[in-house]
Each structure stands twice: as C-alpha cells, then as structure tokens.
Design an enzyme around this catalytic site. Structure first.
Site, PDB file in Angstrom:
ATOM      1  N   GLY A  32     -14.140  -0.273   5.569  1.00  0.00           N
ATOM      2  CA  GLY A  32     -15.268   0.593   5.895  1.00  0.00           C
ATOM      3  C   GLY A  32     -16.549  -0.193   5.980  1.00  0.00           C
ATOM      4  N   GLY A  33     -17.665   0.515   6.091  1.00  0.00           N
ATOM      5  CA  GLY A  33     -18.950  -0.141   6.230  1.00  0.00           C
ATOM      6  C   GLY A  33     -19.390  -0.867   4.969  1.00  0.00           C
ATOM      7  N   MET A  34     -18.979  -0.334   3.819  1.00  0.00           N
ATOM      8  CA  MET A  34     -19.432  -0.927   2.569  1.00  0.00           C
ATOM      9  C   MET A  34     -18.292  -1.314   1.632  1.00  0.00           C
ATOM     10  SD  MET A  34     -22.769   1.336   1.569  1.00  0.00           S
ATOM     11  CE  MET A  34     -21.855   2.869   1.493  1.00  0.00           C
ATOM     12  N   ALA A  35     -17.058  -1.058   2.026  1.00  0.00           N
ATOM     13  CA  ALA A  35     -15.952  -1.298   1.103  1.00  0.00           C
ATOM     14  C   ALA A  35     -14.677  -1.613   1.867  1.00  0.00           C
ATOM     15  CB  ALA A  35     -15.746  -0.085   0.205  1.00  0.00           C
ATOM     16  N   ASP A  77     -20.827  12.066   5.307  1.00  0.00           N
ATOM     17  CA  ASP A  77     -20.095  11.236   6.267  1.00  0.00           C
ATOM     18  C   ASP A  77     -18.790  11.908   6.668  1.00  0.00           C
ATOM     19  OD1 ASP A  77     -19.720   9.055   7.924  1.00  0.00           O
ATOM     20  OD2 ASP A  77     -18.756   7.834   6.377  1.00  0.00           O
ATOM     21  N   VAL A  83     -10.391  -1.106   1.363  1.00  0.00           N
ATOM     22  CA  VAL A  83      -9.405  -0.322   0.613  1.00  0.00           C
ATOM     23  C   VAL A  83      -8.064  -1.047   0.647  1.00  0.00           C
ATOM     24  CG1 VAL A  83      -8.253   1.906   0.360  1.00  0.00           C
ATOM     25  CG2 VAL A  83     -10.603   1.805   1.237  1.00  0.00           C
ATOM     26  N   ILE A 108      -5.372  -1.829   3.405  1.00  0.00           N
ATOM     27  CA  ILE A 108      -4.973  -0.709   4.265  1.00  0.00           C
ATOM     28  C   ILE A 108      -6.149  -0.116   5.029  1.00  0.00           C
ATOM     29  CG2 ILE A 108      -2.969  -0.069   2.893  1.00  0.00           C
ATOM     30  CD1 ILE A 108      -4.590   2.039   1.496  1.00  0.00           C
ATOM     31  N   GLY A 109      -7.375  -0.612   4.806  1.00  0.00           N
ATOM     32  CA  GLY A 109      -8.512  -0.077   5.545  1.00  0.00           C
ATOM     33  C   GLY A 109      -9.785  -0.820   5.217  1.00  0.00           C
TER      34      GLY A 109
END
Length: 669
Positions: free
Chosen positions: A19-22, A133, A24, A16-17
């Site tokens: 990010g820069g490091m993970a 952030d 989701v 569902i998403g």
C-alpha cells in the site's frame, strides 16, 4: 523480512500486498498456530513520530471494531524499528480485481455488497472512526460471497488530537469533494466513497477519471457523474437513485448515516421500491436529467437550487409576490455563484501551481501501468508498449495464497505512481500457494481435548473433535483414537480429527445354556466376548452341552464369559459290601453316593442279615442302585408228625420270617 519473527511470536512469510504506507505479509502466529496477515509500516513513515503515534492509536481503534464485515485486528506492536499490525488472514479476492475480471455486477449483488459495507461503516462510525479510504481494493470478497472491509490504516477518530489537518490521503478516484478540499470530514465522506464503489461495481468503471490524481480530484469537486444506467442499461432506476444520492456533492444531500443507507439498500433488496423512492426523492429527480456535458460547481449548485425551489414554492402566490421572490433569488444566486466560482478558481489555481512545480522540478514523468494479475508475458509486453518510456527490470518469483500461479503479484514502482522516463519496472510473479511444511503428527492418546488441540496447534495442525468411541483402556473424556496416527507425517494446516473415550461398551450376553460347546463359543465370540470353557459331570445334562454360564445379562464388550460343559454322569468305584451285615453295607453304599435294593434268601452257609452278593460290582454312576442279596439264614422244615427239621437245599427265599409253606419269594428293605 521473510522468516523474521516479530514480537517473538509472528513469523513473517511471503508478501501479499503493498500500500501507500505499508506492506502486508502472510504470517504464522506461532502461539495459536493460525495463519495471520501482518501489516508493517514503511520505514520512511515509521521514522516519523507523528505517524508512529497515529499508527498506535489507529491500531487500537481498529481492534475495537467488531463486525462480520470488518477484518479483525488481533494485535499490534513494535519490533526494533518495525511497527506492525496483526490481522485476520482472508482468503478470496479484492472487489477491484473481481470487477476487472468479470465486469459490471448484477444489481442485486451490488446492493448486497453495498449493504454489508454500510453495516461495517455503521460500526466504525459509532466508534467515531472515519475510514477515509473506502475503495474496491479495500473490500475483500470471500469465497462465500460475503465481504470484509480492510485497511483502516489511514482511518482516524473524528476528534483525534494527533492530527490537525485533513490532508488528502485516500485514492483520488474515490475521495469525497470535501476530502479533496481539505475540509472537516464526517461519516458522509465514507458514504460518498461507498457510492463510487457501488457505481463502479454496477457499471464496471469509475465515474471520474483523468491523467493524474489532481485532475480526478478536481472532477470530484466540480463535475456531476453520468447516471449509471447511461453506461450500463441493466442498472435499474431504484439502485441508480441510491448510488447518486450517496454521491451528492453537498454532504447534507447524501444519506446522513451508514445505518440509514443500509436500511434503504435492505428495502431495495426486499423489493420495497416505494420506501426506496421516498428515501431518494431528490436524487431521483436529478437522476432523470440527461447529462450532456460536465457541469461546473456553480452551474450544479444553481441547478440544484432551481430544483429545490420548484419543489418547495407555496401554492397560491400572486404574480407580484412571485416576481419579488424571483428577483431576490436571482440576487442570492449571483452571490452564491460568485463565491463558488472563487473557490473553484482557487482550487484550479492551486492545481496549476502544483502541476507546474511538478513539471519543472522533475524530468518528464508518466503514470506507472498496473501490471498486477497479468501473466509475465503480458506484463513485459505492456512495459515494451510504453515506447521506451519504461524498461524491464528484475523478474522474481514468490509463493502466494491469493494470486494464481503465473500472474504478477507485485510490482515496483507501484501502479499509478508517477515515474521519470527510463524507470525500470520490477515484477514479482506468483508461484502459487506455498507447499505446506511437513510435520510429525503428535500422539494424542490419553490427552484431554485442550491438551490435544494445543499439541496439534504447536506443529501447525488443525484439531477437530470427532464422535466419541468406546474404549476399554482409555479413561472417559480422554483421546482414544485419532484420524492420523501419532508419529505419521502430515502437511501444516491439515486437520487431525480426534475421538474421545466413552469408556467400555456394555452389551447383552447371549444365553447359551443347553447349546453345544462349539455353538455356544461361536455365539459369544460374535457378540464380542472372550470364552473360557470349564467341564463338570451332570446327571441331568447330556454330555457336551452347556450346563451354565457366568456372567449373564449384560457385560462389558470384550469381557470373558465362562461356560460349564457337561461331561455326563460321573462313574465311580462301587464299594464291595459282600460279607458285611445288612446295615453296614447299606451305610457304605449311601456314603459312596449309591442307592441300594436289598433282596433276601435262605442260605445255609451265610448268617442271617449278612450280604451274600451285590450287583453291580466294579464301577457305576453315582446315584445308581446297587442290588444286595442278604441271607435269611438256613431254611426251616416241618415233618408230618409235627417235628421240625432244617433243609439244606435253601432254594426258597423269604423276607426274614418263616413262612408256613410254599415256594414264594419276597423282598424286604
């Protein structure tokens, strides 16, 4: 990763998403049967021991943050080489998407969102956690309009021993000047970022933009923002003053705590504008100036010092004193300007070096366009519009609970990253919400509430307690009924309502004595009872009517009520007593339930006191009177000369003693 079970408990579902490091994923907690969000660290970071250690510390710290405006962290762990955090699954859309879709928000809505974020930050800051952030992508707007702050993934405790640098990890459009410069960070860095979030929500655009992250970061340090009201005239002066105070370059000039900012926003929402004005006096003064061109850091500092000196100069100074003071100020300003220009020059030099190294170490690059929430056709058209710089990659489809069907839900490479010419952009298009799995509804009969909820949770259903009901067969407090019958099919996530037993229902029993059998039966059945009919004779109650009922008063609904119906008086055989002596005859009739009426008469052929006849004979109702004719013996007669004789005619009857004469008849008992 899809369908993998982490920690023996969390089933990973669709992504569902990113990010820069993970990454989701949506997932299911198999133990509690609830939907969760599962955040997994990217492999390149999971392999770094320092990142892994910080991941663990930050997961524990985030789990301690309890606020209605912070996404809840339930669990964290490591499964194989995968580090994961299990969080509350949120429905809604992020604030960035909302601003893109709807544009600038109403001032009151901006303040409401800002106050909720400030409350979330206040909780984090009290735990010495700096988010670092804060951006609209990390603010989830829920269906009820309230927000949740997400992603403490790069947050860390101020005194964390696991990191010794303050490298820029946030998004360039929202980082504070001190974060860009690698300085020590405090709560005011989050307040600066929140100011930019409110700026964007109020105007529909970020205050600083550029071709790359370095350009934007440098603007954060040296340029003043254009007042929001110059972009959106609907932004009122009070909200503008709050936003601009949050965005002061010097942390000391901002609100010093998130709690302080929250109270000012609360004053604004309550219409206490005098309190807002007092809290933002310096910012209001600066905000009234027209910004015609970006100021350098040195010019901004000089202007600020000039405003402060204008406000704080004591009254009553002489011209000479004022001249000396101004000369001293000029010297001080010159030194400050020299120092600031040196810092700015160093930053610019670093930026130039970084840009040069980037350019010479790679082929020509461009920023990857943001294709999220576009239709497939719109996304492919945007790739085509890059004039050959980017090319179409794969197009896949996945289910998503958060992105509408037909819209791009993910892309690779991510938007905003730089990529060389010829890079293929892969997109994933949403198929909408994944159809819920079909499950079999368990039979909850006789279960306790906790047992029922556990049974439903195991198959992915949601339990809901309904109103209690009466039951003749189920123990009080146990499940007596459910909205969907056991063994039926339902969709995972459906709600099953169960109802607990109140025990048997007691109701009033209608009084039906004296009614006909049919009427009495109908009345009792209408009241919820079963009816048992018995019959008996009665001398006092007419045939066919109810003599009595049992029980009376109240009874459990559904119980059996016994009614006794009259068959009328009982008819029995009348004993024959003719020829018996009077006493024996009377005793025989009494024992048979009859009364008797003796009548006497003379009879030449029947001894005295012997029954000559009875009426009725055969049968009669108990209690009836039987007439007995009893002999007085022969009748005696007297001649004219006084001698006596006996008449054989026997036509006269007396009561047992001789009469003098005459034809009268008497009766005796």
């Amino acid at each position: 990763m899809s369908d993998r079970v982490l920690g023996g408990r969390y089933t990973v579902q669709d992504k569902i998403g990113t990010g820069g490091m993970a990454v989701v994923y949506r997932g299911l907690d198999e133990v509690l049967g609830r939907m969760v969000a599962i955040k997994t660290m990217l492999p390149q970071y999971a392999a770094d021991p320092s990142f892994a250690a910080r991941f663990k510390q930050e997961a524990q710290a985030a789990a301690a943050l309890q606020s209605p405006y912070i996404v809840s962290v339930y669990d964290w762990g490591k499964d194989g080489d995968t580090y994961y955090i299990v969080m509350e699954y949120l429905r809604g859309t992020d604030l960035k998407t909302g601003i893109r879709k709807h544009g600038a928000l109403d001032c009151k809505k901006v303040a409401q969102i800002g106050s909720q974020i400030a409350q979330a930050l206040s909780v984090a800051h009290r735990h010495d956690i700096i988010h670092r952030d804060i951006k609209p992508q990390n603010i989830m707007v829920q269906p009820d309009g309230n927000i949740k702050v997400m992603d403490f993934g790069i947050a860390r405790a101020k005194n964390s021993h696991l990191t010794t640098d303050n490298s820029v990890l946030g998004t360039a459009h929202y980082v504070s000047p001190e974060q860009t410069q690698g300085k020590e960070l405090g709560p005011t860095t989050d307040i600066y970022s929140l100011g930019i979030v409110m700026y964007e929500a109020a105007t529909g655009q970020v205050p600083f933009d550029g071709d790359d992250a370095i350009t934007v970061a440098l603007k954060q340090v040296k340029e003043q923002p254009k007042p929001p009201s110059q972009i959106n005239p609907n932004v009122d002066a009070a909200l503008e003053s709050i936003i601009l105070k949050c965005m002061q370059k010097d942390p000391a000039d901002r609100f010093q705590t998130a709690d302080e900012l929250y109270h000012v926003l609360r004053d604004y929402l309550a219409g206490r504008m005098a309190a807002v004005s007092n809290a933002t006096a310096l910012t209001n003064l600066g905000a009234t100036q027209t910004v015609t061109a970006p100021l350098s850091a040195a010019e901004a500092s000089t202007a600020a010092m000039s405003r402060i000196n204008t406000i704080s100069r004591p009254k009553g100074q002489t011209a000479t004193e004022r001249a000396k003071e101004q000369e001293a100020e000029k010297t001080k300003k010159h030194k400050k300007r020299t120092a600031i220009l040196a810092v700015v020059g160093a930053i610019a030099l670093i930026a130039a070096i970084v840009a040069a190294v980037t350019y010479f170490n790679s082929s020509q690059t461009e920023s990857v366009p943001n294709l999220l929430n576009l239709t497939e056709d719109e996304a492919l058209q945007q790739i085509e519009n890059s004039n050959g710089f980017f090319s179409k990659g794969s197009v896949k489809e996945q289910y998503s609970d958060t992105v509408a069907e037909g819209l791009v839900m993910d892309q690779d490479p991510d938007a905003g990253t730089t990529a060389p010419k010829g890079t293929q952009i892969n997109i994933v298009v949403s198929k909408g919400a994944k159809p819920a799995a079909t499950v079999t509804v368990p039979d909850l009969s006789g279960m306790s509430p906790s047992e029922a909820e556990e049974a439903l949770s195991k198959v992915g259903l949601v339990a809901k307690a309904g109103d209690s009901v009466y039951s003749d067969t189920v123990e009080v407090g146990k499940v007596a009924a459910q909205s969907v019958a056991g063994g039926s099919s339902a969709k995972a996530g459906d709600t099953i309502t169960y109802q607990l037993s109140k025990g048997p229902e007691s109701v009033d029993v209608p009084d039906v004595t004296g009614q006909s059998q049919s009427d009495a039966t109908s009345a009792l059945q209408a009241a919820g009872f079963e009816v048992d009919v018995q019959s008996t004779s009665s001398d006092s109650v007419e045939k066919g009517l109810v003599i009595s009922q049992s029980p009376t008063g109240t009874a459990t609904k559904g119980a059996t009520i016994t009614i006794t119906v009259s068959t009328g008086s009982e008819t029995v055989s009348v004993p024959s007593v003719v020829g018996m002596d009077k006493d024996t005859a009377q005793s025989t009739l009494a024992n048979a339930g009859f009364k008797y009426d003796p009548q006497y008469r003379y009879d030449d052929s029947t001894p005295v006191n012997q029954v000559i006849s009875q009426s009725p004979t055969g049968s009669a109702k108990k209690g009836d009177t039987i007439t007995l004719v009893i002999s007085n013996g022969p009748q005696s007669s007297t001649t004219d000369n006084g001698s006596s004789s006996t008449s054989s005619s026997g036509s006269n009857t007396t009561s047992g003693t001789s009469g003098t004469s005459g034809s009268s008849t008497t009766s005796g008992n």
